[in-house]
Design an enzyme around this catalytic site. Sequence first.
Site, mmCIF file in Angstrom:
data_model
loop_
_atom_site.group_PDB
_atom_site.id
_atom_site.type_symbol
_atom_site.label_atom_id
_atom_site.label_comp_id
_atom_site.label_asym_id
_atom_site.label_seq_id
_atom_site.Cartn_x
_atom_site.Cartn_y
_atom_site.Cartn_z
ATOM 1 N N HIS A 51 0.430 -1.182 -0.139
ATOM 2 C CA HIS A 51 0.160 0.382 -0.041
ATOM 3 C C HIS A 51 0.944 1.380 -0.193
ATOM 4 O O HIS A 51 1.676 1.630 0.669
ATOM 5 C CB HIS A 51 -1.014 0.170 1.327
ATOM 6 C CG HIS A 51 -2.379 -0.762 1.306
ATOM 7 N ND1 HIS A 51 -2.385 -1.912 2.161
ATOM 8 C CD2 HIS A 51 -2.998 -0.849 0.232
ATOM 9 C CE1 HIS A 51 -2.838 -3.146 2.075
ATOM 10 N NE2 HIS A 51 -3.436 -2.488 0.662
ATOM 11 N N ASP A 54 2.400 1.847 3.705
ATOM 12 C CA ASP A 54 3.576 1.100 3.168
ATOM 13 C C ASP A 54 4.504 1.155 3.340
ATOM 14 O O ASP A 54 5.902 1.121 3.891
ATOM 15 C CB ASP A 54 3.207 -0.931 3.304
ATOM 16 C CG ASP A 54 1.748 -1.226 3.641
ATOM 17 O OD1 ASP A 54 1.408 -1.127 4.121
ATOM 18 O OD2 ASP A 54 1.094 -1.889 2.464
ATOM 19 N N GLU A 176 -9.345 -4.337 -7.863
ATOM 20 C CA GLU A 176 -9.503 -5.657 -7.085
ATOM 21 C C GLU A 176 -11.380 -5.520 -7.317
ATOM 22 O O GLU A 176 -11.679 -4.997 -5.902
ATOM 23 C CB GLU A 176 -8.375 -5.851 -6.663
ATOM 24 C CG GLU A 176 -8.555 -6.649 -5.242
ATOM 25 C CD GLU A 176 -8.099 -6.852 -4.289
ATOM 26 O OE1 GLU A 176 -6.581 -6.017 -4.488
ATOM 27 O OE2 GLU A 176 -7.590 -7.360 -2.942
ATOM 28 N N GLU A 212 -8.926 -11.683 -6.059
ATOM 29 C CA GLU A 212 -8.581 -11.961 -5.038
ATOM 30 C C GLU A 212 -9.947 -13.331 -4.800
ATOM 31 O O GLU A 212 -10.999 -13.166 -4.911
ATOM 32 C CB GLU A 212 -9.564 -10.821 -3.810
ATOM 33 C CG GLU A 212 -8.579 -11.934 -2.719
ATOM 34 C CD GLU A 212 -8.597 -10.601 -1.383
ATOM 35 O OE1 GLU A 212 -7.796 -9.856 -1.660
ATOM 36 O OE2 GLU A 212 -8.765 -11.403 0.004
ATOM 37 N N HIS A 215 -12.603 -12.538 -2.573
ATOM 38 C CA HIS A 215 -13.548 -11.579 -2.879
ATOM 39 C C HIS A 215 -14.383 -12.293 -4.180
ATOM 40 O O HIS A 215 -15.789 -11.649 -3.896
ATOM 41 C CB HIS A 215 -12.907 -10.661 -3.775
ATOM 42 C CG HIS A 215 -12.209 -10.103 -2.697
ATOM 43 N ND1 HIS A 215 -11.489 -8.778 -3.239
ATOM 44 C CD2 HIS A 215 -11.973 -9.797 -1.253
ATOM 45 C CE1 HIS A 215 -10.658 -8.446 -2.070
ATOM 46 N NE2 HIS A 215 -10.799 -8.876 -1.152
ATOM 47 N N ASP A 250 -14.882 -11.501 5.486
ATOM 48 C CA ASP A 250 -13.103 -11.806 4.577
ATOM 49 C C ASP A 250 -12.500 -12.321 5.340
ATOM 50 O O ASP A 250 -11.762 -11.267 5.995
ATOM 51 C CB ASP A 250 -12.783 -10.205 3.738
ATOM 52 C CG ASP A 250 -11.486 -10.503 2.951
ATOM 53 O OD1 ASP A 250 -11.875 -11.940 2.597
ATOM 54 O OD2 ASP A 250 -11.250 -9.363 2.624
ATOM 55 N N ASP A 252 -9.898 -14.548 4.054
ATOM 56 C CA ASP A 252 -8.585 -14.212 3.944
ATOM 57 C C ASP A 252 -7.192 -15.710 4.395
ATOM 58 O O ASP A 252 -5.967 -15.245 4.893
ATOM 59 C CB ASP A 252 -7.123 -12.921 4.268
ATOM 60 C CG ASP A 252 -7.662 -11.864 4.022
ATOM 61 O OD1 ASP A 252 -8.753 -11.817 2.748
ATOM 62 O OD2 ASP A 252 -8.228 -11.081 3.994
ATOM 63 N N ASP A 285 -2.605 -12.667 -0.735
ATOM 64 C CA ASP A 285 -3.213 -12.713 0.420
ATOM 65 C C ASP A 285 -4.007 -13.398 1.365
ATOM 66 O O ASP A 285 -5.413 -12.964 1.807
ATOM 67 C CB ASP A 285 -3.905 -10.939 -0.595
ATOM 68 C CG ASP A 285 -4.399 -9.863 0.296
ATOM 69 O OD1 ASP A 285 -3.873 -9.839 1.479
ATOM 70 O OD2 ASP A 285 -4.723 -8.812 -0.487
HETATM 71 C C1 XLS Z 1 -8.454 -6.315 1.122
HETATM 72 C C2 XLS Z 1 -7.837 -6.269 -0.623
HETATM 73 C C3 XLS Z 1 -6.615 -5.384 0.072
HETATM 74 C C4 XLS Z 1 -6.279 -5.290 -1.764
HETATM 75 C C5 XLS Z 1 -5.176 -4.690 -1.896
HETATM 76 O O1 XLS Z 1 -9.354 -6.834 1.389
HETATM 77 O O2 XLS Z 1 -7.528 -7.383 -0.551
HETATM 78 O O3 XLS Z 1 -6.069 -6.043 0.701
HETATM 79 O O4 XLS Z 1 -5.272 -7.030 -1.185
HETATM 80 O O5 XLS Z 1 -5.504 -3.078 -0.900
HETATM 81 MG MG MG Z 2 -6.675 -8.278 -1.499
#
Ligand code: XLS
Ligand code: MG
Length: 346
Positions: A51, A54, A176, A212, A215, A250, A252, A285
Amino acid sequence: MPAATAYRYCFGPWNLSEGQDPYGPPTRPPQTFGWKLQQLKEAGFDAMMFHDDDVVPDIDNKSEIQIIKEARETGKRLKDAGVVAEIVAPRLWFSPMTIDGAYTSNDKKCRQYAIDRSKRCIDIGKALNCNLIVLWLAREGSYIRESKNARKCLDYLVEAIDALLAHDKKARIAIEPKPNEPMDLAYIPTIGHALAVANLTSDPKRVGCLIESAHAILAGLDPADEIDFAMGFGKLWSIHLNDQNGLKFDQDKPFGSANLRVAFNQVRALERNGYGKKGEYVAFDVHPFRTTKVEHWMRHLVNSKRTFEILVEKARSFDEAKAQALIADRNYQDLDQYVLEHLMGV
Ligand code: XLS
Ligand code: MG
């Protein structure tokens, strides 16, 4: 037969997260960027995703000159470590200026803030030798339909992307999609939406997407089909592999953790479309479970990469001739069982 892809791997500093959730504080102490970079190298990853903040913490309180100076310093550290910066994404969901959305805020000043911040993100990318900008459009959506005009918001999104394309002729933008969370519903929930918006911009060739897994699952879709769709347009420029157990927050999770077969099909789709052959990275991710101890902090990443590599072998050793014979006979029952036994290793 075309040569097999030698995949290259990536993760972001936020994937070494500290365990906080909406119900409790961190469970692991914060670590420095240097520590994260070293972990990435030791685990055999090739690139890091970022980001904007970051790379340049507290970015909103720094001058353009200071931002570029700090970005160059990080660029040098990456170069010295032999690590590539894969993408940079503007964090457009944290600031008080983005409470009501970023590019689609109802307040003109806030929309301008989001565009200006995204331009700085492109500049940071340049300093890191990275021209791929990811837009996770976190707050571009609404809590209640009546609060925003979705038709106008589409125009705002296109205007914002056009401003970014004009800011740097070399920048490429990967959208994304995510259907919900933090919003009730988001304006760009799927790859179809992302690619349709790309087509409305001033330079569609420079606007693609990032899938992703979680998502896509949250949108009720199979990520493998999303991969095939995006790659049919030559538009899958990055991927965030992870997993998600059903329609909830979410998660992950590690790649393949909730549904190995869905993971297998994503790998098959990447393989058959030649993902990675134009230099695209496989990014994970994924987040550690809140229970993860400090000494196990990298396991979700190492394990996701291992699962991916095993599934590549599974995709390559899948008996296509046998599958095709079953398909020709419309014997999807036994095709189904063959896939299960192949994955179970019997
Ligand atoms: C959050 C997103 C984030 C993106 C980048 O859910 O996946 O991590 O990948 O902004
Ligand atoms: Mg992501």
